[in-house]
Design an enzyme around this catalytic site. Structure first.
Site, PDB file in Angstrom:
ATOM      1  N   ASP A 471       0.727  -1.088  -0.100  1.00  9.03           N
ATOM      2  CA  ASP A 471      -0.139  -0.008  -0.148  1.00  9.03           C
ATOM      3  C   ASP A 471       0.848   1.228  -0.047  1.00  9.03           C
ATOM      4  O   ASP A 471       1.863   1.388   0.817  1.00  9.03           O
ATOM      5  CB  ASP A 471      -0.787  -0.114   1.213  1.00  9.03           C
ATOM      6  CG  ASP A 471      -1.919   1.097   1.252  1.00  9.03           C
ATOM      7  OD1 ASP A 471      -2.806   1.093   0.652  1.00  9.03           O
ATOM      8  OD2 ASP A 471      -1.457   2.360   2.121  1.00  9.03           O
ATOM      9  N   ILE A 472       0.613   2.158  -0.887  1.00  8.18           N
ATOM     10  CA  ILE A 472       1.422   3.466  -0.877  1.00  8.18           C
ATOM     11  C   ILE A 472       0.869   4.209   0.036  1.00  8.18           C
ATOM     12  O   ILE A 472      -0.412   4.625   0.404  1.00  8.18           O
ATOM     13  CB  ILE A 472       1.052   4.295  -2.494  1.00  8.18           C
ATOM     14  CG1 ILE A 472       1.592   3.360  -3.469  1.00  8.18           C
ATOM     15  CG2 ILE A 472       1.687   5.241  -2.324  1.00  8.18           C
ATOM     16  CD1 ILE A 472       1.247   3.710  -4.900  1.00  8.18           C
ATOM     17  N   GLU A 514      -4.799   2.019  -4.351  1.00  8.08           N
ATOM     18  CA  GLU A 514      -3.233   2.157  -4.377  1.00  8.08           C
ATOM     19  C   GLU A 514      -2.618   0.862  -3.426  1.00  8.08           C
ATOM     20  O   GLU A 514      -1.461   0.860  -3.362  1.00  8.08           O
ATOM     21  CB  GLU A 514      -2.816   3.375  -3.428  1.00  8.08           C
ATOM     22  CG  GLU A 514      -3.117   3.226  -1.943  1.00  8.08           C
ATOM     23  CD  GLU A 514      -4.625   3.854  -1.559  1.00  8.08           C
ATOM     24  OE1 GLU A 514      -4.728   3.998  -0.678  1.00  8.08           O
ATOM     25  OE2 GLU A 514      -5.367   3.902  -2.547  1.00  8.08           O
TER      26      GLU A 514
END
Length: 601
Positions: A471-472, A514
């Site tokens: 996950d960004i 994301e």
């Protein structure tokens, strides 16, 4: 008839001289027979007379009034076109040898319904009518000098002298004798007429027909093989439209029946005791071949979608041909004759139809065009040759057309396979696209699900499988500050990093938003951790741009081992990776956390 004694003998000799002078003085050069005489055309040996609208009786044709009306029989006279008129040929046969010679008279095609043969002494035939009654004959040509044979396609096949596909008559030429012949060729209805006749010694005839039947056997055997191949393709591709195979198989079958009829084999083998069926089925067969060629073409070319206006025209032609079949069954003849010839001519424009579809982007129709071009050209030439007097090629073009239609059917099968390949490739591309994320070109959830199912079915698996949930960090701030277009660029950059870090045995997908998932096959947890750490560091050290600005970004990874010991192995592994990711976020982000033994570490 003649008086007895020396006087009678003298009269007989004088009669023979007068008969010879009459018969052969009025005929072209005699055709000389030999013991090994090959098939010889009467062109150049016979003379021809085309009957006017009314019938000429034999009693009239042998009078001096008609003798001058005959003209030399040349190749240009062979094709008579579509006509009601009968034709007379006269010629003479001479046997110079010291033994009797059996010889056979045959036409070139099955288009002639009736052949009436009148001949003088010097030749004999088992089924001839002796002492043919003739009135108003000139001196030296009495009725006792002529015999009559009638050959007809309206008689049972068993009436023929030789079991051969075409009409034939067998004669015996006596040693040193000569015979004169008048032959009347006619049809019972308006029909294509070809008046070519051949003379051949019986032994040579048997040798030739043996080779001929062998070649025809190969030809129709190949046709039958194509039909069987079509059935096999149908059985193995049930998902394909059944109409497609029904139309093409019907086209093949009607072609086989049509050509067996044109070559005379259907009468010999299919319905030898039903001459009416043989003679009345030609035009129906022509129409059925055209009907199924267009039905098949519509299905293969998809004209309904690509060429809707042309498709309506094709449906109109098909309806016209179906109507013509119905009319023929109800006894309408001449109108159906011309419609059936037009139906064959219309098939010659199939390459144009293929080209129009090719211009619309149907690339697989190239084989369809290649299939129809030679057949279309030969079909046009054959129709011109058969239905008019413009061509001097006789009916030899029919063999070219037969070869072309076999080539055409083979190429149409290849076109079918090409379309199946094209359709299969298109479906595969669609299936692949359905498993791809359109933005990053990574796999999507469906792709991962298929890969998990594949792994679950394996009996043996080497190494360990670890699930990396990525996950960004603070991605919403990137979108808010730099815009969604820049956010999409960041997602693409991360996707490229994942592609570079993954091996062929690994799978990387965009899970949503994301979030990304990487499923890796490694020897140990440490190796999985090192890969995850390398991904994190590479992404952290990369720089993204938005206009004149540059910025850095980080990501967090939660990882868990995927153990295939239950049907919900993926759900368990994803839950563990999600807990580890949650721990990574709480611990300050930009880190890798592994979930093992129920504890995030």
């Amino acid at each position: 008839m003649f008086p007895e004694g020396m006087g009678g003998l003298l009269i007989k000799k004088c009669y023979a001289v007068l008969l010879y002078l009459f018969c052969f003085g009025c005929f072209a050069d005699a055709l000389t027979l030999s013991a090994d005489m090959k098939q010889t055309s009467l062109v150049g040996y016979a003379e021809i007379l085309v009957e006017p609208q009314h019938e000429i009786l034999f009693e009239q044709i042998i009078t001096s009034d008609f003798a001058s009306r005959f003209r030399p029989f040349s190749q240009a006279e062979v094709n008579r076109g579509i006509t009601h008129q009968a034709v007379w040929l006269k010629f003479s046969i001479h046997n110079p040898s010291s033994r009797a010679i059996e010889w056979v008279l045959t036409p070139e095609t099955s288009y002639i319904d009736n052949i009436d043969i009148y001949f003088t002494a010097g030749s004999s035939s088992q089924q001839a009518t002796p002492n043919f009654s003739s009135r108003n004959t000139r001196a030296g040509a009495s009725s006792d000098s002529w015999q009559h044979r009638r050959l007809s396609d309206y008689l049972a096949f068993s009436s023929r002298d030789i079991a051969y596909r075409l009409l034939n008559a067998k004669f015996v030429a006596q040693p040193g004798e000569s015979s004169s012949f008048y032959v009347r060729l006619s049809s019972n209805t308006l029909e294509t007429m070809n008046v070519q006749l051949f003379v051949e010694e019986k032994g040579a005839f048997k040798d030739r027909t043996l080779t001929e039947y062998f070649l025809f056997g190969i030809y129709f055997g190949l046709f039958t093989a194509l039909a069987l191949l079509t059935v096999i393709l149908w059985s193995y591709t049930r998902s394909y439209s059944y109409k497609y195979y029904i139309y093409f198989l019907s086209y093949l079958v009607f072609n086989i029946v049509m050509w067996t009829s044109l070559n005379g084999f259907s009468f010999q083998y299919f319905w030898p005791d039903s001459p009416q069926v043989f003679n009345q089925s030609f035009h129906i067969l022509y129409l059925c071949v055209a009907i199924f060629s267009f039905l098949f073409g519509r299905q293969l070319l998809n004209t309904r979608l690509l060429l809707p206006r042309v498709d309506k025209l094709l449906l109109g032609l098909i309806a016209l041909y179906v109507l013509a079949v119905i009319l023929r069954l109800f006894g309408v003849y001449e109108l159906v004759l011309y419609i059936s010839f037009f139906s064959l001519l219309s098939m010659a424009f199939q390459p144009v139809l293929g080209w129009l579809c090719y211009r619309k982007g149907n690339t697989y129709v190239l084989l369809y065009i290649v299939a129809w071009v030679p057949y279309g050209i030969s079909l046009i030439l054959s129709l011109i040759s058969a239905s008019s007097q413009w061509s001097a090629f006789g009916m030899g073009l029919i063999h070219l057309t037969q070869a072309a239609v076999l080539f055409e059917c083979l190429m149409l099968i290849l076109a079918t396979l090409d379309k199946m390949r094209s359709t299969s490739s298109k479906l595969q591309r669609q299936a692949q696209l359905s498993k791809l994320d359109p933005l990053t070109n990574l796999g999507n959830r469906r792709h991962l699900s298929d890969h998990i199912a594949y792994l679950a079915d394996l009996e043996e698996r080497e190494g360990e499988y670890w699930l990396l949930l990525i996950d960004i960090d603070h991605f919403k701030q990137v979108n808010d500050r730099y815009g969604h277009a820049t956010g999409d660029k960041v997602l693409v950059e991360l996707a490229q990093i994942l592609k570079n870090e993954c091996r062929s045995v690994d799978v990387a997908i965009r899970w949503g938003g994301e979030e990304f998932i990487v499923l890796i096959n490694v020897a140990s947890q440490k190796m999985a951790y090192n890969i995850a750490e390398r991904i994190r560091q590479t992404f952290m050290n990369s720089v993204s741009e938005s206009g004149n600005q540059t910025f850095r970004h980080t990501l967090s990874i939660g990882m868990d081992e995927l153990i295939f010991d239950s049907p919900d192995a993926f759900s368990v592994g994803l839950e563990g990776a999600d807990k580890a990711l949650y721990q990574a976020k709480n611990a300050g982000r930009n880190r890798v956390v592994s979930f093992a033994d129920g504890v995030a570490k």
